[in-house]
Design a protein around this motif. Sequence first.
Motif, short mmCIF file in Angstrom:
data_model
loop_
_atom_site.label_atom_id
_atom_site.label_comp_id
_atom_site.label_asym_id
_atom_site.label_seq_id
_atom_site.Cartn_x
_atom_site.Cartn_y
_atom_site.Cartn_z
N VAL A 154 24.36 76.88 53.93
CA VAL A 154 24.71 75.47 54.09
C VAL A 154 24.18 75.01 55.44
O VAL A 154 24.65 75.45 56.49
N GLY A 155 23.19 74.14 55.40
CA GLY A 155 22.52 73.69 56.62
C GLY A 155 21.12 74.28 56.70
O GLY A 155 20.94 75.49 56.57
N GLY A 156 20.14 73.39 56.89
CA GLY A 156 18.76 73.85 56.83
C GLY A 156 17.98 73.67 58.12
O GLY A 156 16.76 73.54 58.07
N SER A 157 18.66 73.70 59.26
CA SER A 157 17.94 73.55 60.52
C SER A 157 17.48 74.92 61.02
O SER A 157 17.10 75.78 60.24
N ARG A 161 16.85 72.66 49.44
CA ARG A 161 17.23 71.37 48.87
C ARG A 161 17.69 70.44 49.99
O ARG A 161 18.62 70.77 50.73
N GLN A 162 17.07 69.27 50.10
CA GLN A 162 17.48 68.28 51.08
C GLN A 162 18.20 67.12 50.40
O GLN A 162 18.06 66.90 49.19
N GLY A 163 18.97 66.39 51.20
CA GLY A 163 19.69 65.25 50.68
C GLY A 163 20.88 65.63 49.83
O GLY A 163 21.35 64.84 49.01
N ILE A 193 21.04 74.45 51.42
CA ILE A 193 21.57 73.13 51.07
C ILE A 193 21.67 72.31 52.35
O ILE A 193 22.54 72.56 53.19
N GLU A 194 20.77 71.36 52.51
CA GLU A 194 20.68 70.54 53.72
C GLU A 194 21.04 69.10 53.38
O GLU A 194 20.44 68.50 52.49
N ARG A 195 22.01 68.56 54.09
CA ARG A 195 22.50 67.22 53.77
C ARG A 195 21.52 66.12 54.16
O ARG A 195 21.49 65.06 53.54
N GLY A 226 26.39 73.58 61.67
CA GLY A 226 26.63 72.98 62.96
C GLY A 226 28.09 72.88 63.37
O GLY A 226 28.98 73.48 62.78
N TYR A 227 28.30 72.09 64.44
CA TYR A 227 29.62 72.09 65.07
C TYR A 227 30.68 71.36 64.26
O TYR A 227 31.86 71.48 64.53
#
Length: 417
Positions: free
Chosen positions: A9-12, A120-122, A33-35, A167-168
């Motif tokens: 969860v998170g694609g950075s 996957r983005q968005g 899975i990147e928002r 992230g935080y």
Amino acid sequence: MRGGTVAVVGGSIAGCAFASAAARAGADEVVVIERTGGRLADRGVGLCIHNDRAAELSAVGTLPPGIAAHRLTRRRWVVRDGGDPAGRLFWEQPFPFHSYHWGLLWQGLREATPASVVYRQGTAVTGVSWQVPDPAAAPAAGPDGQVAVTLADESVERHDLVVGADGYRSVVREALSPGSRPHYAGYVCWRGNFDARRLDGVGEDPWPSDAGMTVCWPGGSCVIYRIPGPEGTRVNWVLYAVPPQDGSLRFDDPTSFPPGALTAELADHLAGLLAREFPPYWAAVLALTAPEDTFVQPIYDLEVTRSGVGRLLLAGDAATVVRPHNTSGAAKAMQDATAFEAAWRDAASWEHLTDAYQAARGPVGRDLVALARRLGRAQVEQTPDWTAMDRHAAEAWWRGQLDGAPGIGGQAMTARP
């Protein structure tokens, strides 16, 4: 251990590093899975990685080759002095780092992600459900103890392992450690960057390209250094200070003011600091930054009791939020991925994997948070009389901040037997 499905969860930076590690280690399926739906490569903030950390990460394949970096060798500390527009230099310390453009570093990690990884983005994750099992009972999360991941469209996916690299404000952390939230440190950082060619209009340049600068004043400090950019070298700066105290701004809930969203109060406060506290040359340098390239990031701390439990695991800022003074964020995220891959190769089960990861990275995260708090106190909250500083006083002051730590930039990875 081989096989299984992993959701990151998170694609950075942390997400890409963990996805690659899981694919290399032998997962059957890895999905990121990147928002965010836009271009992550456009994020232009600068960061630094210690030369030793970069060498370790390159040697194990976590840091891909060929990513643009700018070499730094020294850090200069200056204070305002009426006799010199560039201020008085009171200390120059070794600084064995390379600086990076966040977007270019992310792009290198993304391009190095194996083709088998689904990115996957968005797509936003709104919830993660996994019940820590009672030893006397079976896990209640789903078939074979899988983790349920709920998306914004209310659909549910199930995976054998979920990594929180979000992230935080991590959704995964809330499932693993309910109620754990970043704590506001009492000050913020203004950040910005601009094309280094604009420096030509400021006057004679007293700033060697291999030097990072730190401008100091009572109650704050500002770090300035060059970074590579998509179209040439850029100047990156990070200014730490207490924000306006008129009650119009609240930072008790994790937040930030991204580029283009800077309030008039914050912009005016920054302008006042530059006019009152900065040597004229450095005030003029920061003033070259366009408003749309200036933003504010409140400073937070966070450490969790465990960063890995059962089928859940936390990475990067989701596990620990370390004040940026320590210059360790990107390196720590990639080290987390390195430790994750090593733990996977030795694990007999998912639970063994997360336990081994916790043993390797939990103490490191706590140490980094503690060191960054000391750095923040010394450089913002309880600053010394900078005007009285010379090299000897500065070196003693710095040793006091480190309190036995070997330096900033993160810790070396523990050698495996």
